[in-house]
Write a protein that holds these residues in place. Structure first.
Motif, PDB file in Angstrom:
ATOM      1  N   TYR A 185       0.823  -1.287  -0.057  1.00  0.00           N
ATOM      2  CA  TYR A 185       0.155   0.017  -0.017  1.00  0.00           C
ATOM      3  C   TYR A 185       0.827   1.195   0.009  1.00  0.00           C
ATOM      4  O   TYR A 185       1.900   1.494   0.594  1.00  0.00           O
ATOM      5  CB  TYR A 185      -1.021   0.136   1.198  1.00  0.00           C
ATOM      6  N   ILE A 242      -1.223   7.639   1.130  1.00  0.00           N
ATOM      7  CA  ILE A 242      -2.549   7.598   2.050  1.00  0.00           C
ATOM      8  C   ILE A 242      -2.369   8.544   3.304  1.00  0.00           C
ATOM      9  O   ILE A 242      -3.248   9.253   3.521  1.00  0.00           O
ATOM     10  CB  ILE A 242      -2.644   6.079   2.752  1.00  0.00           C
ATOM     11  N   ILE A 246      -5.024  11.517   3.738  1.00  0.00           N
ATOM     12  CA  ILE A 246      -5.692  11.906   5.104  1.00  0.00           C
ATOM     13  C   ILE A 246      -5.619  13.464   5.568  1.00  0.00           C
ATOM     14  O   ILE A 246      -6.349  14.062   6.026  1.00  0.00           O
ATOM     15  CB  ILE A 246      -5.082  11.014   6.162  1.00  0.00           C
ATOM     16  N   ILE A 271      -8.689   8.737  13.058  1.00  0.00           N
ATOM     17  CA  ILE A 271      -8.615   8.528  11.599  1.00  0.00           C
ATOM     18  C   ILE A 271      -7.252   7.701  11.139  1.00  0.00           C
ATOM     19  O   ILE A 271      -7.306   6.913  10.086  1.00  0.00           O
ATOM     20  CB  ILE A 271      -8.688   9.615  10.843  1.00  0.00           C
ATOM     21  N   LYS A 294      -6.782   4.115   8.671  1.00  0.00           N
ATOM     22  CA  LYS A 294      -6.441   4.504   7.313  1.00  0.00           C
ATOM     23  C   LYS A 294      -6.519   3.669   6.360  1.00  0.00           C
ATOM     24  O   LYS A 294      -6.776   3.478   5.249  1.00  0.00           O
ATOM     25  CB  LYS A 294      -5.305   5.554   7.337  1.00  0.00           C
ATOM     26  N   LEU A 295      -5.744   2.519   6.658  1.00  0.00           N
ATOM     27  CA  LEU A 295      -5.539   1.316   6.106  1.00  0.00           C
ATOM     28  C   LEU A 295      -6.810   0.682   5.477  1.00  0.00           C
ATOM     29  O   LEU A 295      -7.047   0.258   4.494  1.00  0.00           O
ATOM     30  CB  LEU A 295      -4.527   0.338   6.448  1.00  0.00           C
ATOM     31  N   LEU A 350      -9.810   1.694   5.268  1.00  0.00           N
ATOM     32  CA  LEU A 350     -10.554   2.802   4.368  1.00  0.00           C
ATOM     33  C   LEU A 350      -9.826   2.839   3.029  1.00  0.00           C
ATOM     34  O   LEU A 350     -10.518   2.506   2.008  1.00  0.00           O
ATOM     35  CB  LEU A 350     -10.166   4.423   4.812  1.00  0.00           C
ATOM     36  N   TYR A 351      -8.476   2.584   3.198  1.00  0.00           N
ATOM     37  CA  TYR A 351      -7.852   2.614   1.592  1.00  0.00           C
ATOM     38  C   TYR A 351      -8.256   1.288   1.046  1.00  0.00           C
ATOM     39  O   TYR A 351      -8.620   1.242  -0.086  1.00  0.00           O
ATOM     40  CB  TYR A 351      -6.373   2.957   1.825  1.00  0.00           C
TER      41      TYR A 351
END
Lengths: 437, 174
Positions: free
Chosen positions: A21, A26, A30, B23, B27-28, B30-31
């Protein structure tokens, strides 16, 4: 019962767990989302103002002003359908309220539909030099986001109106999806209107759709003429000389032409407290939401007040007390957007925390009270290109500091960037009263 | 869990640091959810950004603090469904082609394809249950419906998935 499907789903999930990822991307997404959320938190009316000549605008209105409507107005609202919405939009402007009270509003009632989006022009208040349009947008589906672009007034026949300033837009995207929004457009012209038949051009966008409209409409009431008073009197406040040249009273607003003495040590940015006062002490103050001034040149400007057109006072005065002014050498802020540094700013260092987010350049302004003015009038880079077209962004006040910024047309600027101040929280104080009539 | 609840409560009251903390813990999730729905990196990143904005704006309305994660993923699924509705054609996940290749009896791409064809409700249930290992009870609380209903939806979803996979594998997996 579904062992095979479950196994397949678990295998599918595992495959996703094994993927690499983009952790940094990411994190950036955010952060960007968080910043955007913070900026949108405070939802105030934000309109886009276009300047064909140098002008200044107040971008904020107090939402919870309570205005006691006169009995006449209250009756008017009660009997004329749709008038409540009109009054709601102009409740902060006693001149426009007086226009409504004196039956100077025109009903238009035309609409146009394009693929499920509909624009209705409901009412207009107009004079020879300006027009406030009351219109609404309807959609077949509920939307959170309505945008208006490229709103222009054309003439149906003959010469098009010559636009001086125009302001239009819709509330910020709101949480609650709506299928209708009511809004206004304020258009002012540099030459008197020569026609009563117009075409309103505009583009309406929602999150998923964009439509062009060309809506013909006509005015059916005659437009009142302006009243002009030549004044030509000079006053002095903290050794800064100001000449009040002329007062023109239109139904929509009052225009006061002022000239600053070239030898003044300070540059006067704003006449925060300049009023028209009649013999009974009734006052008409500055426009509280919209265009507040036009700059003719460095030393001369036109200031706009709420109109007393529909009153016929025996005597009329201009009273002024407080001016925003800075020393001449302090009239710009210089920044470097690549290093996010403030290179130069007025004495006192009220600005700090420069931050560049996309095309927005943010500052924090040290201020006790919310400072509801656009700080800058231009943003020129090292090559002299102006990247600021009057689109400002504004945030919240926290710990005595207000976040505010400018939206640049491009983030690729040749540093340093020089921002010319149009408003700044520094004042000179004094009192002066000049007889107009 | 209790600590997390306290932080969520702070975030709900407008504390930005608390918001960033919680958050970041999801986050992972969500991604990955975005990626599983949208199948490409750019769209998934944009989804993370937009959904972060929504979560920030909506967090005041979160009623059950213990279920922050499920609630947030639900927002992501709604967002993805909106994006997919506007998309004209399906996007294949080319990264997935390079991973191991098979999940038990079907290829990953076959499963992905079947998921794409499922109705929104079924896909949501399967995503919450298998992709995020959530308990039916927690899903029921987040979706504000009885656990029995969730069970019914899950059964229906698995049945639909079986049918879709059977259609695909009809030839090669007999």
């Amino acid at each position: 019962m579904f062992e095979k499907e479950e196994k397949n789903l678990i295998g599918w999930k595992k495959a996703y767990d094994e993927l690499l990822y983009p952790a940094e991307d990411i994190d950036a997404a955010i952060q960007a989302g968080f910043q955007k959320g913070r900026q949108q938190k405070k939802k105030v009316m934000r309109k886009r103002w276009l300047y064909s000549s140098a002008a200044a605008a107040v971008f904020f209105i107090t939402f919870f002003v309570s205005i006691r409507y006169s009995n006449v107005l209250a009756n008017y609202i009660a009997v004329i359908p749709g008038m409540e919405k009109v009054v709601e939009k102009i409740r902060y402007d006693k001149g426009l309220l007086a226009a409504v009270e004196n039956d100077y509003v025109q009903e238009v009632g035309v609409s146009q539909e394009r693929n499920g989006l509909k624009v209705n022009i409901d009412h207009v208040i107009a004079d020879e030099y300006g027009m406030v349009l009351f219109y609404s947008i309807e959609s077949n589906e509920n939307q959170t986001n309505y945008q208006i672009h490229d709103l222009e007034l054309k003439s149906a026949k003959g010469k098009d109106p010559v636009m001086a300033t125009s302001g239009y837009g819709v509330d910020f995207p709101s949480d609650t999806p709506r299928n209708k929004v009511d809004t206004t457009a304020e258009l002012f012209f540099s030459e008197p209107l020569e026609t009563t038949d117009f075409i309103l051009d505009l583009e309406v966008g929602t999150g998923t759709q964009k439509e062009q409209f060309e809506i013909p409409f006509s005015l059916n009431k005659s437009l009142e003429q302006k009243k002009t008073y030549e004044v030509n009197k000079t006053v002095s406040i903290e050794q800064q000389n100001i000449t009040i040249k002329q007062v023109e009273i239109y139904p929509l607003r009052v225009a006061v032409t002022l000239e600053m003495d070239e030898s003044n040590s300070k540059k006067i940015l704003s006449f925060d407290d300049l009023r028209l006062v009649d013999e009974h002490g009734e006052a008409w103050t500055k426009i509280s939401n919209g265009v507040t001034a036009n700059y003719i040149n460095e030393h001369e400007q036109i200031l706009y007040l709420q109109s007393n057109y529909f009153k016929e006072p025996e005597e009329l005065y201009i009273v002024l007390n407080r001016l925003q002014a800075i020393d001449r050498e302090d009239d710009t802020v210089v920044v470097d957007t690549s290093t996010e540094e403030i290179v130069k700013q007025p004495k006192g260092d009220l600005l700090s925390d420069l931050e560049v987010i996309g095309n927005d350049v943010w500052f924090k302004l040290k201020t006790e009270k919310e400072f509801n003015y656009s700080l800058f009038s231009s943003a020129k880079d090292a090559n002299g290109n102006d990247y600021y077209h009057g689109n400002m962004v504004e945030g919240t006040v926290e710990n005595g500091k207000q976040r505010m910024g400018v939206h640049l047309e491009s983030a690729k600027v040749a540093n340093p960037l020089t921002l010319e101040l149009s408003f700044y929280p520094e004042w000179v104080r004094g009192g002066a009263k000049v007889k107009v009539k | 869990m209790e600590l997390e609840k306290a932080v969520v409560r702070k975030a709900r009251r407008g504390n930005d640091e608390a918001f960033l903390f919680i958050i970041n813990t999801i986050k992972l999730d969500l991604y990955k959810t975005a990626y599983a729905y949208l199948h490409n990196r750019e769209d998934a990143l944009e989804a993370v950004q937009e959904v972060t904005v929504r979560i920030y704006q909506e967090i005041k309305k979160l009623r059950k603090e213990a279920f922050f994660k499920t609630w947030a993923i639900k927002i992501m699924i709604n967002y993805c469904n909106d994006v997919l509705r506007k998309r004209k054609h399906t996007v294949l996940n080319d990264e997935l082609v390079h991973v191991s290749g098979k999940a038990d009896s079907y290829t990953l791409l076959e499963i992905e394809d079947a998921m794409n064809q499922l109705d929104q409700r079924s896909r949501e249930i399967l995503t919450l249950k298998y992709f995020h290992d959530m308990k039916l009870k927690d899903i029921a609380i987040t979706l504000e419906c009885p656990e029995g209903t969730v069970k019914t939806w899950l059964n229906k979803a698995l049945k639909s998935l079986r049918k879709l996979l059977d259609e695909k594998g009809g030839m090669s997996h007999v």
